[in-house]
Design a protein around this motif. Structure first.
Motif, PDB file in Angstrom:
ATOM      1  N   PHE A 229      42.523  53.311  73.718  1.00  0.00           N
ATOM      2  CA  PHE A 229      43.825  52.758  74.121  1.00  0.00           C
ATOM      3  C   PHE A 229      43.939  51.274  73.760  1.00  0.00           C
ATOM      4  N   HIS A 230      43.178  50.831  72.774  1.00  0.00           N
ATOM      5  CA  HIS A 230      43.045  49.406  72.486  1.00  0.00           C
ATOM      6  C   HIS A 230      43.820  48.952  71.248  1.00  0.00           C
ATOM      7  N   GLN A 231      44.532  49.851  70.575  1.00  0.00           N
ATOM      8  CA  GLN A 231      45.069  49.522  69.247  1.00  0.00           C
ATOM      9  C   GLN A 231      46.024  48.323  69.263  1.00  0.00           C
ATOM     10  N   TRP A 232      46.731  48.157  70.361  1.00  0.00           N
ATOM     11  CA  TRP A 232      47.721  47.078  70.454  1.00  0.00           C
ATOM     12  C   TRP A 232      47.082  45.708  70.594  1.00  0.00           C
ATOM     13  N   LEU A 233      45.868  45.679  71.092  1.00  0.00           N
ATOM     14  CA  LEU A 233      45.305  44.443  71.630  1.00  0.00           C
ATOM     15  C   LEU A 233      45.035  43.351  70.593  1.00  0.00           C
ATOM     16  N   PRO A 234      44.354  43.621  69.466  1.00  0.00           N
ATOM     17  CA  PRO A 234      44.072  42.532  68.523  1.00  0.00           C
ATOM     18  C   PRO A 234      45.332  41.873  67.958  1.00  0.00           C
ATOM     19  N   ASP A 235      46.320  42.674  67.562  1.00  0.00           N
ATOM     20  CA  ASP A 235      47.546  42.102  66.997  1.00  0.00           C
ATOM     21  C   ASP A 235      48.313  41.299  68.049  1.00  0.00           C
ATOM     22  N   THR A 236      48.330  41.791  69.269  1.00  0.00           N
ATOM     23  CA  THR A 236      49.041  41.081  70.338  1.00  0.00           C
ATOM     24  C   THR A 236      48.356  39.770  70.662  1.00  0.00           C
ATOM     25  N   ILE A 289      32.536  49.652  69.454  1.00  0.00           N
ATOM     26  CA  ILE A 289      33.662  49.428  68.532  1.00  0.00           C
ATOM     27  C   ILE A 289      34.157  47.993  68.643  1.00  0.00           C
ATOM     28  N   GLY A 290      34.224  47.477  69.865  1.00  0.00           N
ATOM     29  CA  GLY A 290      34.676  46.103  70.060  1.00  0.00           C
ATOM     30  C   GLY A 290      33.786  45.100  69.359  1.00  0.00           C
ATOM     31  N   ASN A 291      32.476  45.225  69.529  1.00  0.00           N
ATOM     32  CA  ASN A 291      31.553  44.268  68.927  1.00  0.00           C
ATOM     33  C   ASN A 291      31.473  44.401  67.412  1.00  0.00           C
ATOM     34  N   VAL A 292      31.442  45.634  66.912  1.00  0.00           N
ATOM     35  CA  VAL A 292      31.367  45.832  65.458  1.00  0.00           C
ATOM     36  C   VAL A 292      32.616  45.273  64.780  1.00  0.00           C
ATOM     37  N   ALA A 293      33.785  45.532  65.374  1.00  0.00           N
ATOM     38  CA  ALA A 293      35.030  45.017  64.790  1.00  0.00           C
ATOM     39  C   ALA A 293      35.097  43.501  64.881  1.00  0.00           C
ATOM     40  N   ALA A 294      34.552  42.923  65.955  1.00  0.00           N
ATOM     41  CA  ALA A 294      34.593  41.462  66.123  1.00  0.00           C
ATOM     42  C   ALA A 294      33.824  40.752  65.022  1.00  0.00           C
ATOM     43  N   ILE A 295      32.721  41.336  64.585  1.00  0.00           N
ATOM     44  CA  ILE A 295      31.902  40.701  63.551  1.00  0.00           C
ATOM     45  C   ILE A 295      32.679  40.528  62.250  1.00  0.00           C
ATOM     46  N   MET A 296      33.621  41.401  61.995  1.00  0.00           N
ATOM     47  CA  MET A 296      34.344  41.395  60.717  1.00  0.00           C
ATOM     48  C   MET A 296      35.584  40.507  60.725  1.00  0.00           C
ATOM     49  N   GLN A 297      35.878  39.851  61.845  1.00  0.00           N
ATOM     50  CA  GLN A 297      37.110  39.058  61.940  1.00  0.00           C
ATOM     51  C   GLN A 297      36.913  37.633  61.431  1.00  0.00           C
ATOM     52  N   LYS A 298      37.979  37.107  60.848  1.00  0.00           N
ATOM     53  CA  LYS A 298      37.986  35.718  60.383  1.00  0.00           C
ATOM     54  C   LYS A 298      38.854  34.828  61.277  1.00  0.00           C
ATOM     55  N   ASN A 299      39.775  35.439  62.001  1.00  0.00           N
ATOM     56  CA  ASN A 299      40.642  34.706  62.913  1.00  0.00           C
ATOM     57  C   ASN A 299      39.982  34.671  64.284  1.00  0.00           C
ATOM     58  N   SER A 301      41.111  34.173  67.281  1.00  0.00           N
ATOM     59  CA  SER A 301      41.813  34.902  68.342  1.00  0.00           C
ATOM     60  C   SER A 301      41.537  36.403  68.239  1.00  0.00           C
ATOM     61  N   ARG A 302      41.539  36.934  67.021  1.00  0.00           N
ATOM     62  CA  ARG A 302      41.240  38.354  66.840  1.00  0.00           C
ATOM     63  C   ARG A 302      39.780  38.648  67.187  1.00  0.00           C
ATOM     64  N   MET A 303      38.893  37.733  66.843  1.00  0.00           N
ATOM     65  CA  MET A 303      37.492  37.916  67.193  1.00  0.00           C
ATOM     66  C   MET A 303      37.306  37.989  68.706  1.00  0.00           C
ATOM     67  N   LEU A 304      37.941  37.072  69.419  1.00  0.00           N
ATOM     68  CA  LEU A 304      37.842  37.079  70.872  1.00  0.00           C
ATOM     69  C   LEU A 304      38.552  38.286  71.468  1.00  0.00           C
ATOM     70  N   ALA A 358      45.716  22.680  64.593  1.00  0.00           N
ATOM     71  CA  ALA A 358      46.559  23.717  63.976  1.00  0.00           C
ATOM     72  C   ALA A 358      45.755  24.633  63.059  1.00  0.00           C
ATOM     73  N   VAL A 359      44.570  25.053  63.528  1.00  0.00           N
ATOM     74  CA  VAL A 359      43.750  25.975  62.745  1.00  0.00           C
ATOM     75  C   VAL A 359      43.353  27.165  63.627  1.00  0.00           C
ATOM     76  N   THR A 360      43.227  28.323  63.003  1.00  0.00           N
ATOM     77  CA  THR A 360      42.762  29.520  63.696  1.00  0.00           C
ATOM     78  C   THR A 360      41.655  30.238  62.922  1.00  0.00           C
ATOM     79  N   HIS A 361      41.522  29.914  61.632  1.00  0.00           N
ATOM     80  CA  HIS A 361      40.492  30.549  60.814  1.00  0.00           C
ATOM     81  C   HIS A 361      39.127  29.974  61.187  1.00  0.00           C
ATOM     82  N   ILE A 362      38.138  30.835  61.307  1.00  0.00           N
ATOM     83  CA  ILE A 362      36.822  30.394  61.766  1.00  0.00           C
ATOM     84  C   ILE A 362      36.187  29.398  60.798  1.00  0.00           C
ATOM     85  N   ASP A 363      36.432  29.548  59.491  1.00  0.00           N
ATOM     86  CA  ASP A 363      35.873  28.604  58.525  1.00  0.00           C
ATOM     87  C   ASP A 363      36.415  27.193  58.715  1.00  0.00           C
ATOM     88  N   LYS A 364      37.585  27.075  59.318  1.00  0.00           N
ATOM     89  CA  LYS A 364      38.182  25.752  59.549  1.00  0.00           C
ATOM     90  C   LYS A 364      37.617  25.063  60.792  1.00  0.00           C
TER      91      LYS A 364
END
Length: 494
Positions: A229-236, A289-299, A301-304, A358-364
Motif C-alpha cells: 500500500f506504499h506506491q503513493w508515498l515516494p512521489d508524495t 523493499i523500502g531499504n533496497v529501493a532507498a539505496i537506488m535513490q538520488k533525491n 526526500s525520496r531516499m528518506l 535549494a538542492v535536493t540531489h544527494i550529490d549536491k
C-alpha cells in the motif's frame, strides 16, 4: 462520561480554537500579518497542548495502558503517548516552517491546516468508537491533502497532492467498508463491543469477520506505508513541501499504527486468528523493499521516503509477535516515539537545506558539514539513530523490537527470522545513510559556511538532545512506554 478537563477535549479546544481563528485574523488584518506572526501563534498553541498532556501524566490523571469505554473517546495513556509523539512532530513542522513560509503566501491558512490535521491525528489515538475514529481520520487526512499541494504553481506538488488524495480516498472507502461489516456483525460501532462481539461470533460469520479485519489492515496500511500500500508515498514525499513531508512521515504514519493497535491487534487476539504470520511476512517485505529501493535513490526526500517505508516494517515486527511476547507492543511503541523524532528531524534538516541551498540531489550535499555544520550534524545523528547505532535512542527501540521476536521463538518458530531480517535490513540501511554522511563530510573542500536558519538549528538541537540523551539514559522513556502499552488479554476489555 468524559470530564471537561480530559486531555482530548482540552486539545480539541486549544488547537481547534486557534486553528479556526488564524484565517479569521488573517481576513481581519487583510493579510498584513507576517509569516512569523501566525507561526508564533500556532507554535504557542502546540506548546500549550504539549504542556497539558505532560501535566496530565505528571499529575497522574491518566489511566495506564489503553482503555475502552462507552464514550467515543477516552483519556488513557495509550492515546496520550501517541498525542505526545504527534505534537512533537507538529511542533517540528511549525518551527521548520518559520523560514520556509516566508517565500509563500497565505501563512494563516497553512498553519491553521497544520493545527486541524493535528487534532485529527490526536483524536485517532484517543478514539474508542469506529465512527469517531473515521471522522478523526478524515479530519487528519483532508488538511494534509491541501498541504501537500500547497505550492499550487509547482507541477510536482500538484501531482503529489493528486496521488495522495486518490489513494487516501480509496483507503477511506476501504475503512468505511470494514466498519460497515463490523457493525453488521456486532450491531455496534464501539470498538470494545465490536471486539467482544467478535469473540462470541457464530463460526459461519467468521469469513466476514476476517474480511473486516483485512479491510482495516488495508485501509490503515495506506497511512502506515506498508507494502503493497506504499506506491503513493515516494512521489508524495518528493513533491510535497519538505515541512509537510515531515508531518506525513513522522506523524500521520503514527495515527495509522494507533488505529491498527486499537482495532486489528486486539481484534486478532479475541478472534483467535493466527494473523501473526501474515503480519510478519508484510513486515519483512516492507522493510526489505523500502531499504533496497532507498539505496537506488538520488533525491534525498525520496531516499528518506523509502526509509520511512522500511521503518514501518520494523514497527510491524512488534505487532506481529504481540500476542506471543509482552515486549512486542512495547517495542513498537518505543520505535514509534523514536521514529517521530528521528524522521521529523531528518526532514526538517532537509527543509533547511532546501531553504538555504535549494538542492535536493544527494550529490549536491558535498561539503555540507562545512557549509551548514549544525544542520549536517543534526541530520547525521538522526540518520544514525534511524539505523540503530548505539548509543543513540534508536538503538534501544530496535533492540527491544528484535528482542521481542526472539522472545516469541518458543511459541512461533518463524519469529527469530523476523529478528534476523530486521538486523540485516538495519545493516543494509547503513549503505545509504553512510553515503549521505560521506557526501557531507568527506567530499568537497572549497565550500564556505552559510547562514543556517535559526528555526532549523532549534529543531536540530532538540532532536540531538533527545536522541543522545535517551540513548545514554533510556530508562525514563522505557518506563513511559511500559505505562502506555496495551495489555493483550481478554480481561483487558470491558
Amino acid at each position: 462520561m468524559l470530564e471537561i478537563t480530559s486531555t482530548p477535549l482540552v486539545l480539541i479546544a486549544i488547537l481547534g480554537t486557534v486553528g479556526i481563528l488564524l484565517p479569521i485574523i488573517s481576513i481581519a488584518r487583510k493579510e498584513q500579518g507576517s509569516n512569523s506572526f501566525y507561526a508564533v501563534i500556532a507554535f504557542a498553541a502546540l506548546i500549550v497542548s504539549m504542556g497539558y498532556v505532560g501535566y496530565q501524566f505528571y499529575a497522574e490523571n491518566i489511566a495506564s495502558s489503553a482503555l475502552f469505554s462507552e464514550d467515543v473517546i477516552v483519556d488513557d495513556a495509550f492515546g496520550g503517548f501517541f498525542a505526545i509523539a504527534m505534537l512533537i512532530v507538529a511542533i517540528f513542522t511549525t518551527v521548520g516552517s518559520f523560514n520556509y513560509m516566508r517565500k509563500h503566501n497565505s501563512p494563516a491558512v497553512y498553519y491553521s491546516l497544520i493545527l486541524l490535521a493535528t487534532i485529527g491525528m490526536v483524536l485517532v489515538a484517543y478514539s474508542t468508537d469506529l465512527i469517531m475514529l473515521f471522522v478523526a481520520w478524515e479530519l487528519m487526512s483532508i488538511p494534509t491533502y491541501i498541504l501537500v499541494g500547497y505550492m499550487k504553481k509547482n507541477p510536482s506538488s500538484n501531482e503529489a497532492a493528486l496521488k495522495y488524495f486518490l489513494f487516501g480516498a480509496l483507503s477511506s472507502a476501504i475503512i468505511v467498508y470494514g466498519i460497515s461489516i463490523s457493525y453488521g456483525l456486532t450491531g455496534s460501532t464501539n470498538i470494545g463491543e465490536v471486539i467482544q462481539g467478535y469473540s462470541t461470533l457464530d463460526p459461519s460469520m467468521l469469513p466476514l469477520a476476517l474480511l473486516s479485519v483485512g479491510m482495516f489492515i488495508a485501509g490503515f496500511g495506506f497511512k502506515m506505508g506498508l507494502v503493497p500500500f506504499h506506491q503513493w508515498l515516494p512521489d508524495t514525499y518528493e513533491g510535497a513541501p519538505p515541512t509537510i513531508t515531515a508531518l506525513l512521515a513522522a506523524a500521520t504514519k503514527k495515527a495509522g499504527f494507533a488505529a491498527t493497535i486499537r482495532i486489528v491487534v486486539l481484534g486478532m487476539v479475541v478472534l483467535n486468528l493466527d494473523w501473526t504470520l501474515a503480519l510478519g511476512i508484510i513486515a519483512v517485505m516492507t522493510m526489505t523493499i523500502g531499504n533496497v529501493a532507498a539505496i537506488m535513490q538520488k533525491n534525498i526526500s525520496r531516499m528518506l521516503a523509502y526509509s520511512s517505508i522500511a521503518h514501518a516494517g520494523y514497527i510491524l515486527i512488534g505487532l506481529a509477535v504481540a500476542p506471543h511476547s509482552s515486549l512486542g507492543l512495547q517495542g513498537s511503541l518505543y520505535q514509534i516515539m523514536n521514529h517521530a523524532v528521528m524522521k521529523g528531524a531528518a526532514f526538517i534538516a532537509v527543509t533547511g537545506i532546501i531553504t538555504t541551498l535549494a538542492v535536493t540531489h544527494i550529490d549536491k550535499l558535498k561539503g555540507l558539514g562545512r557549509r551548514m555544520p549544525i544542520t549536517a550534524l543534526g541530520l547525521v545523528i538522526a540518520l544514525f539513530a534511524l539505523a540503530g547505532i548505539p548509543p543513540l535512542s534508536g538503538f534501544w527501540s530496535k533492540l527491544m523490537l528484535f528482542g521481542s521476536a526472539l522472545d516469541a521463538s518458543s511459541v512461533i518458530w518463524w519469529a527469530p527470522w523476523l529478528a534476523i531480517a530486521g538486523v540485516l535490513n538495519s545493516a543494509l540501511s547503513l549503505a545509504y545513510y553512510g553515503w549521505i554522511t560521506r557526501k557531507m563530510y568527506f567530499e568537497g573542500e572549497t565550500e564556505k559556511r552559510v547562514a543556517e536558519p535559526k528555526s532549523i538549528i532549534a529543531v536540530m538541537i532538540f532532536s540531538t538532545i533527545f536522541l543522545v540523551g535517551f540513548g545514554v539514559y533510556p530508562e525514563p522513556l522505557i518506563k513511559f512506554v511500559e505505562f502506555a502499552t496495551p495489555v493483550i488479554s481478554l480481561g483487558f476489555m470491558p
